[in-house]
Structures are given as C-alpha cells and as structure tokens.
Write a protein that holds these residues in place. Structure first.
Motif, mmCIF file in Angstrom:
data_model
loop_
_atom_site.group_PDB
_atom_site.id
_atom_site.type_symbol
_atom_site.label_atom_id
_atom_site.label_comp_id
_atom_site.label_asym_id
_atom_site.label_seq_id
_atom_site.Cartn_x
_atom_site.Cartn_y
_atom_site.Cartn_z
ATOM 1 N N GLY A 1 0.833 -1.192 0.000
ATOM 2 C CA GLY A 1 0.000 0.000 0.000
ATOM 3 C C GLY A 1 0.866 1.239 0.000
ATOM 4 O O GLY A 1 1.847 1.316 0.746
ATOM 5 N N GLU B 1 0.922 5.791 -0.535
ATOM 6 C CA GLU B 1 0.132 7.020 -0.492
ATOM 7 C C GLU B 1 -0.355 7.390 -1.891
ATOM 8 O O GLU B 1 -1.495 7.845 -2.077
ATOM 9 C CB GLU B 1 0.981 8.145 0.091
ATOM 10 C CG GLU B 1 0.197 9.367 0.518
ATOM 11 C CD GLU B 1 -0.697 9.105 1.717
ATOM 12 O OE1 GLU B 1 -1.922 9.359 1.603
ATOM 13 O OE2 GLU B 1 -0.196 8.625 2.749
ATOM 14 N N ARG C 1 -3.348 5.326 -3.088
ATOM 15 C CA ARG C 1 -4.482 5.296 -2.169
ATOM 16 C C ARG C 1 -5.754 5.849 -2.806
ATOM 17 O O ARG C 1 -6.874 5.484 -2.411
ATOM 18 C CB ARG C 1 -4.127 6.097 -0.913
ATOM 19 C CG ARG C 1 -5.010 5.813 0.272
ATOM 20 C CD ARG C 1 -4.438 6.476 1.510
ATOM 21 N NE ARG C 1 -5.075 6.013 2.723
ATOM 22 C CZ ARG C 1 -4.711 6.374 3.948
ATOM 23 N NH1 ARG C 1 -3.693 7.216 4.102
ATOM 24 N NH2 ARG C 1 -5.343 5.911 5.003
ATOM 25 N N THR C 2 -5.596 6.743 -3.785
ATOM 26 C CA THR C 2 -6.776 7.349 -4.427
ATOM 27 C C THR C 2 -7.293 6.518 -5.598
ATOM 28 O O THR C 2 -8.288 6.882 -6.227
ATOM 29 C CB THR C 2 -6.410 8.756 -4.933
ATOM 30 O OG1 THR C 2 -5.328 8.658 -5.877
ATOM 31 C CG2 THR C 2 -5.989 9.646 -3.774
ATOM 32 N N LEU D 1 -2.329 2.164 4.338
ATOM 33 C CA LEU D 1 -2.379 3.041 3.170
ATOM 34 C C LEU D 1 -3.253 2.483 2.041
ATOM 35 O O LEU D 1 -3.285 3.051 0.950
ATOM 36 C CB LEU D 1 -0.953 3.269 2.623
ATOM 37 C CG LEU D 1 0.014 3.993 3.557
ATOM 38 C CD1 LEU D 1 1.387 4.109 2.908
ATOM 39 C CD2 LEU D 1 -0.512 5.369 3.935
ATOM 40 N N LEU D 2 -3.961 1.406 2.291
ATOM 41 C CA LEU D 2 -4.799 0.804 1.255
ATOM 42 C C LEU D 2 -6.025 1.666 0.967
ATOM 43 O O LEU D 2 -6.601 2.287 1.875
ATOM 44 C CB LEU D 2 -5.254 -0.593 1.680
ATOM 45 C CG LEU D 2 -4.177 -1.682 1.791
ATOM 46 C CD1 LEU D 2 -4.814 -2.976 2.284
ATOM 47 C CD2 LEU D 2 -3.462 -1.898 0.472
ATOM 48 N N ASP D 3 -6.434 1.682 -0.297
ATOM 49 C CA ASP D 3 -7.727 2.284 -0.636
ATOM 50 C C ASP D 3 -8.841 1.358 -0.139
ATOM 51 O O ASP D 3 -8.595 0.197 0.241
ATOM 52 C CB ASP D 3 -7.832 2.489 -2.146
ATOM 53 C CG ASP D 3 -7.748 1.171 -2.900
ATOM 54 O OD1 ASP D 3 -8.805 0.589 -3.188
ATOM 55 O OD2 ASP D 3 -6.612 0.713 -3.183
ATOM 56 N N GLU E 1 -6.563 4.069 9.456
ATOM 57 C CA GLU E 1 -6.539 2.935 8.548
ATOM 58 C C GLU E 1 -7.971 2.590 8.162
ATOM 59 O O GLU E 1 -8.920 2.911 8.895
ATOM 60 C CB GLU E 1 -5.869 1.726 9.203
ATOM 61 C CG GLU E 1 -6.582 1.239 10.450
ATOM 62 C CD GLU E 1 -5.819 0.145 11.185
ATOM 63 O OE1 GLU E 1 -6.456 -0.648 11.904
ATOM 64 O OE2 GLU E 1 -4.581 0.076 11.063
#
Length: 869
Positions: free
Chosen positions: A59, A61, A64-65, A111-113, A141
């Motif tokens: 994951g 940053e 992440r989106t 940091l996972l979406d 998280e």
C-alpha cells in the motif's frame, strides 16, 4: 542478510501459516522503522521455500486514491469495472490453491484504498489463503483493516522496538562478527530499538571509520557519524524549523535533560511549547520541576551534525554561564558544566577543569578526567601536572605518566616523596618494571621520612612484593600500611590490591571479605581509586578462585557490573575482563569467551601492554581449551606471551595453567601435566600454597594422580574446603575409585565449580567401566555429557575418554594427539617412540572403542561420552 532479533515473532508467523486454525494469518502492527516489512518479507520467503504460492503487495500514499490501487499488478486488462474486479481478484487467489497453499503479503495496509482493504478482508475469510499483513500503529486505517484483528480473522502481533539482546544480534548480523556490549547498548539507546535506524547508523559508523575491529571484536568509539541517509529518514522536519524552535533543539542537543526554568532563560517559552506540540521535545515533571528532553536521541546528533561550531560554541557558553548561577547539585552536573565551558567561547577556567577532572574520575570516566587535566595544564595551573599524572596513570598510559611523574618527583617540592611513590607504582604496574620500582623505593627508604611518607612507601612496596611473588612480605607490609589509617586513596587501593593478591595466594580466606569491602567502600568516593575498583575486582576474583569461593566471585562481579555497565573505553574493558573471568570459573563458557574477547579487544584498542591484556588472554586461552578449541586457545596464549613482563612472577601460575589447558586441548596431555607439575613446584618454593593447589587440580582433571600425597598435605595445612576436595579427587584417581570420584564431583559442585565436577563424573564413569559396572558407567557418562552441555559445550580430556571402553594412559595420550590432527610419524617424534609402536597402540585403542580406522577412532573420541552410550 539473515533476520536477527525477531526469531520468536517469525516462529509464531510460520506456525500460523502452517496451521489449520480459525485464524488465517497475522497482522503485524508497529511504529515506522521497527521492522514490520523485514519480518513479513522473511515470513513470505520461508513460505515460498516450503513450496507455497506467494504474493506480495504494497500500500502506498500515491495509490491510495486509485480503486484497487495496491493490486494494480494483479489486475488484467479485462478487469475494468471495480466491483466485478474485486470478485475476480479474490477468485484469482483462490484458484492458486490448486497447486498448493496460497500466502499473500500486504505491506503498509494502513495506506490501502477502500476496495483494496475490502479484498484483504475477504481473503482473510477464505479457506486455503494465508495473509501476512503489516500496518503502522497509531495511524488512520480503513475499517476493513481494523476488522482484521477486531473480528479475530488474523492474529495481531504488536511489534515492539528491539530489546538490547535483539539489537545486539541485529548489529552482529550486520557486521558479520561479535560487537562489544557497550557499543551494542549505545546503538540501542540512540535508536530506541528501531531496526531501520539501527542498521543505517551501523553503516554510517563503519563508513566514517568510527566503528572498527580490534582483536576480532567490533567496537564503536568517538562521536556519532550522521549520513544523509539517516538525515532523510529522521530529520526532514529538523531542517525546516523556525529559528526560535531550532534554538530550542540546539540548546537541548548540547545539554539534556534540562530544567524548563533554565531552558526558558535561554529560549522563548512559546518556541519550547511549539516544539513540544510537534513532538520534537518531551516535557515531563520530575518532582516539583519540569524537565525537557529531545523526543528522540538521534535528534541531538542530527542537529549537532548540521549546526556550525561557532554557533554551538555560543550556545554552550550561554548554558555554562546560566548553570553556574546555581551550585552544582552533584558531580555529574559539575562535569557537564565543565564540558560545556571547555568547548565554548568562554575564557578558560582551570579551577573548574581540575574540579571536573576529579569528579569525572569518580564517575568512572578517566578519559574525560584526562581531557580536563590536559586543559588545566595548558592554562599553566600549578596543580595541573600532578592531576595529569594521575589521569594518565588511571588510563594505563604508563610511558606518558612516567614522563610527567619523573619530572614532578625530581622537583624541589614538599610532596616530591609522594609522587616518587606514585612513579614507583606506575613502573611496577603500568610499565612492568617492578625492579626499577623497588630501586626507587629503596632510595626513599634511605631518606629521613615522616610516618605519612613511610606508610605511603610501604603501600607501594607491598605491590612490588606481590608482583615478585613474595606473598608473606606483601601481606605483612600491606597490613602495616593500611592499619596506619593515613594513606591517601591511591596508596590505600594499591595496598589493598597487594593484600588481596597475598591473601588469595596464602589461602587466608577469613580476611578476604573485610579487605574487599573496605577497599570498595573507599573507592566509590575517591577520584584517585574509583576507576581501579574493577582492577581490584579482578584480583579479588582470582583470590576467590584460588580459595574455592566461586559464589563470592560472582557476587562481586554482579555488584561492579551494576555500577558501571555503560562506562566508556578502558573502564568497560576492565569490567568485561572481570565478567569474563567470573563466567569462566562458573563454567559458563560462551559468556566467558564473549566477555574476555571484549576485554582483550579493549586492551588492544587502548594499547595496554600488561595486566589487563595478559590476564584476559590467559583466561581466554583456558576458556577456548575447555571448549576443545585448540587453535583459538593457542592464538590467545601466544598473544599473552608477547606481553608478559619478565619479572611478573605473580602471573606464573596462571600462565602455566593456561599453557597446560592449551596443550591438553591439542592432545599433548603428558606435556600439559609436566607444565603444571613444574609450576606447582615453583609455587611451593615461593610459598604460594593455593597456586600449587590449582596446579594439582588441573593435573587431576587431566587424569594425573601423582599429586595425591601433596594434595593431602595441602588440605591439612590450608584447611580449605577446596583443598579437601582436590585431595579426595587425586586420592580417588590414584585408587581408581569410582565412588570416590563421584564424592569429589559432589564437592566441586558444592563449591560452584561445574567444570571440574563434570570432569570428575566422567572419570568416575571410566573407573566404574574398568571394574565391570557397565550400566553405572553408561549412566554417569550420559550425566557427564549433560553437565558438559550445560556449561556451553565443555570438551575436556576427561570427557573425551570413552567410558565404555577405557583406554590405557599411553593409548589415551596417543589418541588425543590423533584428535589434534598429528600424523603417526609426528606422534612418534613427540613421544620419542617408534612409528610401529604408535600404530600398535592405535590398533588396540580401535579394538577397545569399536573403531575400524584411525578416523573413526578420532570421531568417537571427539563425541566423548555420547559416543560411549
């Protein structure tokens, strides 16, 4: 690089992966840099090695989106609608089960979406899939990640910073060799046990030449080298501070902890509050005061590395002036203030330097003491030269001390007699020239002396007598000097060391404890003798060993360890020797080798040519020999032999015993026994009965019963439990009495001497075997091996003598040389016999132990009692 320091956590993860329980993996949670990714990677690698299908996702940053951003690499072009993609992605992992168990690693799950977190949550509920997930503690998280442990889908492992032991293992793994304990603890303290910072800091010190190998041990001396790498890891915020906040950190980098009321006299309170809010500074209450420290130990190193020296000098000067407004609460405060002043823009203050030199010596930092004394000398302070002489003496820099002391004692000054006796002590101990010391003392005795001067001379004379092996004279003279009650602290410690050496050699145990307590009580408050407490501790340990008081030796070692574990340089080397010797006599051989290597490395680093280096090498040779490591024992003994002064008679017995053990480890039993027999006779001529007893005990461990009559005489004369046990041991050997050998083993065990007890048990096993008691022999052989394992792998000649098939003395002697790697021709030359005779003895030895070849015979002997069961 092999994973070090996380063996327990890795084992737990592997059990979960291999198991079939209700939890389908682990969630590793911890702060940044604590080692989560490294641990997870290692677990995935083990799974792959076990034949499982493995996958690894991270994951980030930036991803992440993006829906399913963490799994971009696993999504095919046909997957374009996020919701159906989730199902297909999960099914793709399930499909992998057809060829084995599937293990999926997810790094930085915080940091996972949302969709990626959902996939992980679904996989955690899938049979046949195992997850190894990492997440940073304390951060936001996705709910699906939190549910992994809240809903008991995965085992949660909270990864704490490395312990001291784990950090040491990691550092040693990184450098590929042993690291001295003080350096390892220093790394641990500076990094807070953070594995990422620790590894980078190690690399930085090696690259800068601050960390180096000495005698095979990695040591870290001097200041901290800070690279751009660790600055990028930890210090980005530190380089973007407003000037006021930077001043807060820079002030604390020069002096912490610091009371807030003092700090706010030097910086703006608002800047301090801002630094605390940003978690750059910690403010805590200590009693009625608020105390400020940097939030991380490395913050100070980073600020010092980037700030200019003129800027820091001004800060130190302001701090020193402010601290001088109040009386120093203790010696630590005096040393701290003097260091600030010494490295500041303030005018020199020789009076402060001399006071700080005394305080630093009491606080076991002779390096700082010498630095202060040198600074006072540069200022031309009248008493600076004597102080410099003392600090050089405490640092064992004998040649430099001799230069200063020769000049002082030649001057027309009222205390010239005093400094002449100090010069004599330096010659005797630091330069290995006791006869030159005796000449100086003889000249002083011919002058008109006051009572004070007389007893000072006698204190040093007792040392010279002890060094030359005149124990009765040393005891008498030391007692006269100590009983006077007027000795300066240095001379009192000198007399105490001489007295302890004499008491141990003469076996006068009833006086040892009182002499030790008196010496140490005085040393803890004296700048002249405080650093010498470890030297005294080593002498006390030797006296305890000679008189069979092993528990008392352990207690002294523990007491001194508690007082100085993190002390710098030479002090730590002396402590390491004390701890190593204590471990050796209690037969904790792994610890003994580790500490003694550290002591030898410290002595080599500080260029110590006598005393510490020699004693460490003698003990190291014995420890290696008892482990059956003949080559290492020979190397250690050779190092010692290079540095033993010719007139150091008091070391003769230790040298002979170490030589004997080294020869025995190499198979030369007859030569080993001859060496200690001769040393025992020399000790008897010098009037050192416990030294003679030590030689008889060593010979008995190698199977020599010839000292039985003399051991009995010493038992009657000395009245020591140890002497009684050695007498029983040699008598039982002479009579081939298995029960008597077992009784001797019990006696040694009661004294705490596990190594000799183990040898006596092994010898009892052989004796019972010779008398046809095979079952009892086999049982005792197994017991001896168990005891040997408890000692760290004891491998002595007694343990290498097969209990079930006892060899004759000549056969055993030849077989030991075979084990040492000598050819039949070399054995014949060494034992002055024909090659055919050697071959005949080997043939009969092979018949006794059931070996078909010379190699099989050597292998059986190496296995010891295990091979006889």
């Amino acid at each position: 690089m092999k994973l070090a320091g996380r063996e327990e956590e890795l084992a737990a993860i592997r059990r979960v992966i291999a198991g079939s329980g209700i939890r389908h993996g682990v969630l590793i949670v911890g702060n940044a840099g604590v080692g989560k990714t490294r641990l997870a990677r290692e677990a995935i690698s083990h799974a792959a090695a076990a034949g499982h299908r493995t996958n690894w996702f991270v994951g980030t940053e930036s991803a992440r989106t993006i829906p399913l951003g963490a799994f971009t690499g696993a999504i095919s072009q046909s997957m374009c609608d996020p919701l159906p993609d989730v199902r297909r992605l999960i099914d793709s992992f399930v499909a992998q089960q057809r060829v084995g168990k599937v293990v999926v690693g997810i790094d930085d799950a915080h940091l996972l979406d949302a969709l990626s977190a959902h996939v992980v949550h679904q996989l955690a509920q899938t049979q046949g899939v195992r997850l190894v997930v990492t997440a940073r503690s304390g951060g936001a998280e996705p709910d699906a990640v939190t549910a992994l442990w809240k809903d008991s889908l995965l085992d949660r492992i909270d990864l704490e910073p490395l312990s001291v032991a784990a950090a040491t293992a990691l550092v040693e793994s990184a450098v590929g060799g042993p690291v001295d304990g003080r350096s390892a603890r220093r790394f641990w303290k500076l990094t807070g046990g953070n594995a990422l910072y620790l590894l980078q800091l190690v690399k930085d010190q090696i690259a800068a030449g601050r960390m180096h190998q000495s005698a095979g041990v990695w040591m870290w001396d001097g200041d901290v080298a800070v690279s751009q790498s660790i600055t990028d890891m930890l210090g980005r915020r530190l380089g973007e501070l407003e000037p006021g906040m930077a001043l807060v950190l820079d002030t604390l980098s020069q002096c912490e902890p610091l009371r807030v009321d003092i700090l706010t006299d030097l910086v703006e309170p608002a800047d301090l509050e801002a630094a605390e809010r940003m978690h750059l500074v910690c403010v805590e209450r200590a009693g009625r005061d608020l105390v400020a420290t940097l939030a991380h130990p490395l913050f100070g190193e980073l600020r010092r590395a980037t700030a200019g020296e003129m800027y820091l000098s001004k800060i130190r000067g302001r701090l020193a002036r402010r601290l001088a407004d109040e009386p120093d609460p203790d010696m630590h405060a005096t040393v701290r203030r003097a260091l600030l002043a010494l490295n500041s823009d303030l005018a020199p203050d020789p009076e402060l330097y001399l006071t700080a030199a005394r305080c630093a010596a009491v606080l076991l930092d002779p390096d700082a003491a010498d630095r202060f004394a040198a600074a006072a000398t540069e200022c031309g302070a009248p008493e600076a030269a004597p102080m410099r002489a003392m600090t050089l003496f405490l640092l064992s820099r004998g040649e430099e001390a001799e230069s200063v002391l020769r000049e002082i004692s030649a001057e027309d000054r009222p205390d010239a007699h005093h400094w002449s006796t100090v010069r004599a002590a330096n010659l005797a101990w630091m330069l290995g020239r006791p006869r030159d010391a005796a000449e100086i003392l003889g000249t002083l005795s011919a002058t008109s002396e006051s009572e004070q001067q007389r007893v000072e001379r006698l204190a040093i004379q007792a040392c010279v007598d002890a060094v030359l092996g005149h124990c009765q004279s040393a005891e008498k003279t030391a007692k006269v000097a100590l009983d006077s009650g007027v000795l300066p602290d240095l001379h009192a410690m000198m007399a105490s060391i001489a007295l302890m050496m004499a008491l141990g050699a003469l076996g006068h145990v009833e006086e040892i404890d009182a002499a030790a307590e008196q010496a140490l009580t005085r040393a803890t408050t004296s700048f002249e003798s405080s650093p010498m407490r470890f030297w005294f501790g080593a002498v006390h340990g030797r006296a305890c060993r000679l008189t069979g008081r092993i528990d008392e030796c352990q207690a002294m070692a523990a007491r001194l360890d508690e007082s100085a574990r993190d002390m710098p340089g030479l002090v730590y080397a002396n402590l390491a020797h004390l701890l190593g010797h204590a471990a050796l006599i209690r037969a904790d051989l792994d610890d003994a080798v580790k500490h003694l290597h550290e002591a030898y490395a410290g002595a080599a680093t500080h260029q110590i040519t006598t005393g510490l280096r020699v004693a460490s090498c003698f003990s190291l040779a014995e420890a290696h020999a008892k482990l059956g490591q003949a080559t290492a024992a020979t190397e250690a003994l050779a190092c010692a032999d290079q540095h033993v002064p010719e007139d150091y008679v008091f070391m003769d017995t230790a040298r002979s015993v170490a030589t004997g053990w080294t020869l025995a480890a190499g198979g030369a039993l007859a030569e080993a026994i001859d060496v200690v027999r001769e040393a025992g006779r020399d000790a008897a001529r010098r009037g050192q009965p416990t030294h003679e007893l030590a030689c008889l005990q060593s010979a008995a461990q190698w199977g020599d019963p010839s000292g039985a009559a003399r051991a009995g005489e010493l038992a009657d004369t000395l009245g020591l439990p140890l002497a009684d046990v050695v007498a029983r041991h040699t008598e039982a050997l002479a009579a081939d009495d298995g029960a008597g050998l077992l009784a001797a083993a019990d006696g040694y065990r009661g004294l705490g001497d596990r190594a000799t007890a183990t040898d006596a048990i092994a010898q009892a096993a052989v004796a019972f075997g010779r008398h046809g008691q095979g079952k009892r022999s086999a049982y005792l052989a197994a017991m001896a091996q168990e005891c040997a394992d408890e000692c760290g792998g004891l491998c002595t000649p007694a343990l290498r003598n097969p209990a079930g098939q006892p060899l004759t003395h000549r056969q055993r002697e030849i077989v030991e040389l075979v084990v040492a790697g000598l050819s039949n021709k070399q054995i014949a030359e060494r034992l002055v016999m024909s090659v055919r005779s050697v071959e005949g003895h080997l043939y009969r030895a092979c018949q006794r132990v059931g070996a078909n070849t010379r190699e099989e015979l050597a292998a059986i002997i190496r296995r010891g009692p295990k091979g006889a069961r």
